[in-house]
Design an enzyme around this catalytic site. Sequence first.
Site, PDB file in Angstrom:
ATOM      1  N   MET A  18       0.815  -1.216   0.000  1.00 11.31           N
ATOM      2  CA  MET A  18       0.000   0.000   0.000  1.00 11.31           C
ATOM      3  C   MET A  18       0.844   1.259   0.000  1.00 11.31           C
ATOM      4  O   MET A  18       0.479   2.256  -0.625  1.00 11.31           O
ATOM      5  CB  MET A  18      -0.950   0.012   1.202  1.00 11.31           C
ATOM      6  CG  MET A  18      -2.199  -0.802   1.014  1.00 11.31           C
ATOM      7  SD  MET A  18      -3.550  -0.245   2.094  1.00 11.31           S
ATOM      8  CE  MET A  18      -2.822  -0.480   3.721  1.00 11.31           C
ATOM      9  N   ASP A  37      11.570   3.437   4.323  1.00 10.91           N
ATOM     10  CA  ASP A  37      11.401   1.996   4.533  1.00 10.91           C
ATOM     11  C   ASP A  37      12.737   1.440   4.998  1.00 10.91           C
ATOM     12  O   ASP A  37      13.775   2.097   4.855  1.00 10.91           O
ATOM     13  CB  ASP A  37      10.966   1.305   3.226  1.00 10.91           C
ATOM     14  CG  ASP A  37      10.170   0.033   3.454  1.00 10.91           C
ATOM     15  OD1 ASP A  37      10.763  -0.947   3.946  1.00 10.91           O
ATOM     16  OD2 ASP A  37       8.970   0.012   3.143  1.00 10.91           O
ATOM     17  N   VAL A  61      11.161   3.209  11.666  1.00  6.73           N
ATOM     18  CA  VAL A  61      10.100   4.085  12.180  1.00  6.73           C
ATOM     19  C   VAL A  61      10.000   4.078  13.699  1.00  6.73           C
ATOM     20  O   VAL A  61       9.313   4.929  14.284  1.00  6.73           O
ATOM     21  CB  VAL A  61       8.725   3.734  11.567  1.00  6.73           C
ATOM     22  CG1 VAL A  61       8.697   4.060  10.088  1.00  6.73           C
ATOM     23  CG2 VAL A  61       8.346   2.285  11.837  1.00  6.73           C
ATOM     24  N   ASN A  87       2.168   4.956   7.306  1.00  4.31           N
ATOM     25  CA  ASN A  87       1.674   3.732   6.685  1.00  4.31           C
ATOM     26  C   ASN A  87       2.363   2.465   7.193  1.00  4.31           C
ATOM     27  O   ASN A  87       1.781   1.386   7.156  1.00  4.31           O
ATOM     28  CB  ASN A  87       1.869   3.840   5.162  1.00  4.31           C
ATOM     29  CG  ASN A  87       1.594   2.534   4.451  1.00  4.31           C
ATOM     30  OD1 ASN A  87       0.443   2.143   4.258  1.00  4.31           O
ATOM     31  ND2 ASN A  87       2.645   1.832   4.057  1.00  4.31           N
ATOM     32  N   TYR A 150      -2.250  -6.881  17.109  1.00  9.43           N
ATOM     33  CA  TYR A 150      -2.610  -6.094  15.928  1.00  9.43           C
ATOM     34  C   TYR A 150      -3.819  -5.212  16.233  1.00  9.43           C
ATOM     35  O   TYR A 150      -3.811  -4.003  15.978  1.00  9.43           O
ATOM     36  CB  TYR A 150      -2.906  -7.017  14.743  1.00  9.43           C
ATOM     37  CG  TYR A 150      -3.147  -6.278  13.449  1.00  9.43           C
ATOM     38  CD1 TYR A 150      -2.084  -5.717  12.738  1.00  9.43           C
ATOM     39  CD2 TYR A 150      -4.435  -6.122  12.937  1.00  9.43           C
ATOM     40  CE1 TYR A 150      -2.305  -5.021  11.557  1.00  9.43           C
ATOM     41  CE2 TYR A 150      -4.654  -5.436  11.753  1.00  9.43           C
ATOM     42  CZ  TYR A 150      -3.593  -4.890  11.069  1.00  9.43           C
ATOM     43  OH  TYR A 150      -3.821  -4.200   9.896  1.00  9.43           O
ATOM     44  N   LYS A 154      -3.968  -1.018  16.461  1.00  6.73           N
ATOM     45  CA  LYS A 154      -4.783  -0.291  15.487  1.00  6.73           C
ATOM     46  C   LYS A 154      -5.866   0.538  16.172  1.00  6.73           C
ATOM     47  O   LYS A 154      -6.242   1.608  15.687  1.00  6.73           O
ATOM     48  CB  LYS A 154      -5.373  -1.259  14.458  1.00  6.73           C
ATOM     49  CG  LYS A 154      -4.312  -1.897  13.557  1.00  6.73           C
ATOM     50  CD  LYS A 154      -3.467  -0.850  12.838  1.00  6.73           C
ATOM     51  CE  LYS A 154      -2.453  -1.448  11.893  1.00  6.73           C
ATOM     52  NZ  LYS A 154      -1.679  -0.418  11.176  1.00  6.73           N
ATOM     53  N   THR A 185      -2.672  -6.805  -1.180  1.00 11.49           N
ATOM     54  CA  THR A 185      -1.236  -6.547  -1.108  1.00 11.49           C
ATOM     55  C   THR A 185      -0.490  -7.875  -1.217  1.00 11.49           C
ATOM     56  O   THR A 185      -1.085  -8.940  -1.029  1.00 11.49           O
ATOM     57  CB  THR A 185      -0.869  -5.875   0.231  1.00 11.49           C
ATOM     58  OG1 THR A 185      -1.220  -6.765   1.301  1.00 11.49           O
ATOM     59  CG2 THR A 185      -1.621  -4.566   0.402  1.00 11.49           C
TER      60      THR A 185
END
Length: 244
Positions: A18, A37, A61, A87, A150, A154, A185
């Site tokens: 994405m 990245d 990140v 992202n 997860y 989120k 993806t």
Amino acid sequence: MTRLDGKIAIITGAAQGMGASHARKFIEEGAKVVLTDLNVEKGNALAAELGENALFVKHNVTSDDDWTTVVAETEKAFGPLNVLVNNAGITMAKSILEVTEEEYRRIVDINQVSVFLGMKAVIPSMQKASGGSIVNISSINGLVAGTIGYTDTKFAVRGMTKAAAIEVAHYGIRVNSVHPGVIATPMVVQEDTKASVEEFSKHIPLKRIAQSEEVSSLVVYLASDESSYSTGAEFIVDGGLTAM
């Protein structure tokens, strides 16, 4: 005139999936984009493909120092930034009884702490630019239950988005979250999961999974001035899945 003329953006996790789709769409719409990245080979290749308005910077990140470097490199190349797309993220599909503390802290660092670090790092640059838009990529699992780790992270992204939106509104900075459902993806449609994903898609009201570009179109909207009165909100791209 394209929709993102004059926009200078950082997109994390942009070497593939994405993130790469967002980067391509941003360049098409006239933005200057810094792709970040840990995958240097794919990141450099994509930046070269996208041309002079794209720059790749290797980026962990979860590192505050790396965020400082990324913002500095962005300003050096293009000027003060006015768009951030948080992202980068990972998934984890283990039960609560199987997840180790190390695994849990890793997904929290990558999916949650990185979003905090990113927002904090870009706000001074956006102040120089007299405003901006932060787009935090969450998930439908930031709205409904999924796997441990997860889901938690989120939901946290959704909450941080609202808290930050209220705090920085007076700077002319908007903060919104995007909540994709099942997206085509490489991670989702690989051979060992393809059949189960196709079976699951039959239960989605629109009867298919989404293409990355469909999420990217929404991200472009939120980055653009077209969404100038939207902040602290959730934008869902799930084919109607959470409406059931």
